[in-house]
Scaffold this motif. Structure first.
Motif, PDB file in Angstrom:
ATOM      1  N   MET A  14      -8.704  -2.272  -0.860  1.00  0.00           N
ATOM      2  CA  MET A  14      -8.111  -2.014   0.414  1.00  0.00           C
ATOM      3  C   MET A  14      -6.684  -3.402   0.149  1.00  0.00           C
ATOM      4  O   MET A  14      -5.618  -3.308   0.700  1.00  0.00           O
ATOM      5  CB  MET A  14      -8.727  -2.052   1.631  1.00  0.00           C
ATOM      6  N   GLU A  15      -7.494  -4.421   0.012  1.00  0.00           N
ATOM      7  CA  GLU A  15      -6.585  -5.747  -0.047  1.00  0.00           C
ATOM      8  C   GLU A  15      -5.737  -5.882  -1.210  1.00  0.00           C
ATOM      9  O   GLU A  15      -4.755  -6.533  -0.767  1.00  0.00           O
ATOM     10  CB  GLU A  15      -7.928  -6.975  -0.014  1.00  0.00           C
ATOM     11  N   GLU A  16      -6.118  -5.087  -2.210  1.00  0.00           N
ATOM     12  CA  GLU A  16      -5.294  -5.290  -3.336  1.00  0.00           C
ATOM     13  C   GLU A  16      -4.419  -4.175  -3.532  1.00  0.00           C
ATOM     14  O   GLU A  16      -3.304  -4.000  -4.467  1.00  0.00           O
ATOM     15  CB  GLU A  16      -5.847  -5.597  -4.666  1.00  0.00           C
ATOM     16  N   GLY A  17      -4.512  -3.314  -2.685  1.00  0.00           N
ATOM     17  CA  GLY A  17      -3.542  -1.846  -2.554  1.00  0.00           C
ATOM     18  C   GLY A  17      -3.175  -1.518  -1.300  1.00  0.00           C
ATOM     19  O   GLY A  17      -2.671  -2.511  -0.465  1.00  0.00           O
ATOM     20  N   SER A  18      -3.301  -0.243  -1.016  1.00  0.00           N
ATOM     21  CA  SER A  18      -2.691   0.266   0.402  1.00  0.00           C
ATOM     22  C   SER A  18      -3.765   1.086   0.734  1.00  0.00           C
ATOM     23  O   SER A  18      -4.625   1.738   0.169  1.00  0.00           O
ATOM     24  CB  SER A  18      -1.369   1.148   0.136  1.00  0.00           C
ATOM     25  N   TYR A  19      -3.880   1.160   2.235  1.00  0.00           N
ATOM     26  CA  TYR A  19      -5.085   1.988   2.756  1.00  0.00           C
ATOM     27  C   TYR A  19      -4.637   2.269   4.260  1.00  0.00           C
ATOM     28  O   TYR A  19      -3.797   1.946   4.971  1.00  0.00           O
ATOM     29  CB  TYR A  19      -6.201   1.067   2.846  1.00  0.00           C
ATOM     30  N   SER A  20      -5.155   3.352   4.553  1.00  0.00           N
ATOM     31  CA  SER A  20      -5.245   4.092   6.084  1.00  0.00           C
ATOM     32  C   SER A  20      -6.669   4.128   6.415  1.00  0.00           C
ATOM     33  O   SER A  20      -7.571   4.933   5.755  1.00  0.00           O
ATOM     34  CB  SER A  20      -4.374   4.979   6.458  1.00  0.00           C
ATOM     35  N   LEU A  21      -7.209   3.880   7.732  1.00  0.00           N
ATOM     36  CA  LEU A  21      -8.512   4.289   8.204  1.00  0.00           C
ATOM     37  C   LEU A  21      -8.060   5.015   9.353  1.00  0.00           C
ATOM     38  O   LEU A  21      -8.946   5.255  10.110  1.00  0.00           O
ATOM     39  CB  LEU A  21      -9.331   2.933   8.725  1.00  0.00           C
ATOM     40  N   LYS A  22      -6.817   5.668   9.408  1.00  0.00           N
ATOM     41  CA  LYS A  22      -6.449   6.602  10.519  1.00  0.00           C
ATOM     42  C   LYS A  22      -5.907   7.827   9.669  1.00  0.00           C
ATOM     43  O   LYS A  22      -5.393   8.803  10.412  1.00  0.00           O
ATOM     44  CB  LYS A  22      -5.681   6.061  11.317  1.00  0.00           C
TER      45      LYS A  22
ATOM     46  N   LYS B  38       0.652  -4.242  -3.170  1.00  0.00           N
ATOM     47  CA  LYS B  38      -0.238  -4.796  -2.162  1.00  0.00           C
ATOM     48  C   LYS B  38       0.287  -4.712  -0.836  1.00  0.00           C
ATOM     49  O   LYS B  38       0.887  -5.733  -0.329  1.00  0.00           O
ATOM     50  CB  LYS B  38      -0.443  -6.142  -2.728  1.00  0.00           C
ATOM     51  N   LYS B  39       0.144  -3.611  -0.155  1.00  0.00           N
ATOM     52  CA  LYS B  39       0.687  -3.532   1.108  1.00  0.00           C
ATOM     53  C   LYS B  39      -0.242  -3.613   2.203  1.00  0.00           C
ATOM     54  O   LYS B  39      -0.044  -3.647   3.386  1.00  0.00           O
ATOM     55  CB  LYS B  39       1.484  -2.278   1.294  1.00  0.00           C
ATOM     56  N   GLY B  40      -1.491  -3.545   2.000  1.00  0.00           N
ATOM     57  CA  GLY B  40      -2.664  -3.422   2.991  1.00  0.00           C
ATOM     58  C   GLY B  40      -2.689  -2.176   3.852  1.00  0.00           C
ATOM     59  O   GLY B  40      -2.273  -1.198   3.273  1.00  0.00           O
ATOM     60  N   GLU B  41      -2.645  -2.556   5.294  1.00  0.00           N
ATOM     61  CA  GLU B  41      -2.736  -1.234   6.276  1.00  0.00           C
ATOM     62  C   GLU B  41      -1.463  -0.408   6.172  1.00  0.00           C
ATOM     63  O   GLU B  41      -0.406  -1.194   6.198  1.00  0.00           O
ATOM     64  CB  GLU B  41      -3.184  -1.390   7.408  1.00  0.00           C
ATOM     65  N   LEU B  42      -1.513   0.705   6.228  1.00  0.00           N
ATOM     66  CA  LEU B  42      -0.400   1.642   6.120  1.00  0.00           C
ATOM     67  C   LEU B  42      -0.220   2.207   7.628  1.00  0.00           C
ATOM     68  O   LEU B  42      -1.179   2.381   8.394  1.00  0.00           O
ATOM     69  CB  LEU B  42      -0.466   2.687   5.218  1.00  0.00           C
TER      70      LEU B  42
ATOM     71  N   GLU C 197       5.418   5.317   1.854  1.00  0.00           N
ATOM     72  CA  GLU C 197       5.409   4.192   2.497  1.00  0.00           C
ATOM     73  C   GLU C 197       4.613   3.435   1.305  1.00  0.00           C
ATOM     74  O   GLU C 197       4.930   2.089   1.117  1.00  0.00           O
ATOM     75  CB  GLU C 197       4.507   4.183   3.778  1.00  0.00           C
ATOM     76  N   VAL C 198       3.673   3.842   0.471  1.00  0.00           N
ATOM     77  CA  VAL C 198       2.942   3.272  -0.595  1.00  0.00           C
ATOM     78  C   VAL C 198       4.007   2.826  -1.467  1.00  0.00           C
ATOM     79  O   VAL C 198       3.874   1.649  -2.029  1.00  0.00           O
ATOM     80  CB  VAL C 198       1.901   4.270  -1.185  1.00  0.00           C
TER      81      VAL C 198
END
Length: 305
Positions: free
Chosen positions: A61-69, A263-267, A299-300
């Motif tokens: 998550m920290e070194e890439g991109s992610y969503s928890l939604k 490295k975008k973090g939360e999307l 967005e990624v």
């Protein structure tokens, strides 16, 4: 002479207008990565990140991109969502509508060469026939959701550990374009003991350990530099069940990490599970069929942060 000149200018002007207005043919997508590893953890609700210790997933998550939604399709249960994840469409098109669907309850809108609604594996088989692809899964229900005649690995493990080991053996030896790894936990614990219980979070943490093993093996074999890892789930849960319409059941994690992934973090994008197949296709430079409803998560890949 002036008349000829005027006529020539008019023709030139019309030609410029014609070619500037003519739609451009879409270029074939550029392949961004050689290998994609899709890791799916059954019953891993997005809420699990609030209480479980998951250092391997947090690294991604920290070194890439992610969503928890990100969201499942409805009903928020297994077969319907695993099918949607790899078929690029929801149940209204692929026809798998129940947690344990083995065949479509609703006739599939399209039937591919594998005699089911076409998955990401059929796209690879047609457009990159020389590449390898495989599925290693702990829940036998996964075996009804992909074209068995189009994969080089079809392995139903007796445990998540065995499933992981077989997948890594395949990845290291065959260097496949796509490997789908399905883990049955923490869903088994959620049904037996309950979601949001200490035992459930222990099962989540074991999945994180397996993800860590996969990362380590890819690094050790010099494969991580040419690989993208996507981690997601089919649904969350409440008490000992799932399939409902609450966010605890519908919201799932969606994590992407690896080569050419900023490295975008939360999307902020709205992500539905069927977008996963389209994103894999984009990474591998594949053309997606018009009948798929999923779209790659722009967005990624865009340059803005």
């Amino acid at each position: 002479m002036k008349t000829v000149l005027k006529t020539s200018l008019v023709i030139l002007l019309l030609a410029v207008i014609f070619f500037s207005c003519k739609p451009k043919l879409e270029e074939h997508p550029k392949q961004l990565v050689k290998h994609v590893v899709l890791i799916g953890s059954d019953g891993f609700g997005a809420y699990a990140f609030k209480k479980a210790k998951v250092p391997s997933l947090r690294r991604l998550m920290e070194e890439g991109s992610y969503s928890l939604k990100a969201r499942s399709v409805l009903p928020s249960s297994s077969a319907v969502n695993w099918a949607s994840m790899i078929m690029g469409s929801g149940p209204e098109l692929h026809g798998y509508t129940e947690w344990g669907s083995k065949t479509p309850e609703l006739p599939s809108r399209i039937i591919g060469e594998g005699n089911i609604y076409p998955t990401i594996f059929s796209l690879i088989d047609k457009q990159q026939p020389e590449t390898k692809k495989g599925v290693s899964y702990s829940w036998g229900g996964i075996g009804y959701l992909f074209e068995k005649n189009m994969v080089d690995l079809d392995f139903n493990g007796t445990s998540d550990e065995e499933t992981k080991n077989k997948a890594l053996e395949f990845i290291i030896n065959e260097k496949p374009a796509l490997t789908f790894i399905h883990f049955s936990q923490p869903d088994n614990t959620g049904h037996k003991i309950g979601h949001d219980t200490p035992e459930y979070y222990q099962a989540v943490e074991k999945i994180d350990g397996l993800v860590g093993d996969i990362i380590t093996a890819l690094e050790k074999n010099n494969l991580l530099k040419d690989t993208v890892i996507i981690f997601s789930s089919d649904h969350g849960g409440i008490d000992k069940g799932h399939g409902g319409k609450t966010l605890l059941e519908v919201e799932i994690p969606w994590i992407i990490y690896g080569k050419n992934i900023p490295k975008k973090g939360e999307l902020s994008s709205s992500i539905v599970t069927y977008d996963t197949a389209a994103t894999i296709a984009y990474l591998l430079g594949l053309e997606t069929p018009d009948f798929w409803r999923g779209k790659f998560i722009t967005e990624v890949f865009n340059e803005d942060k």
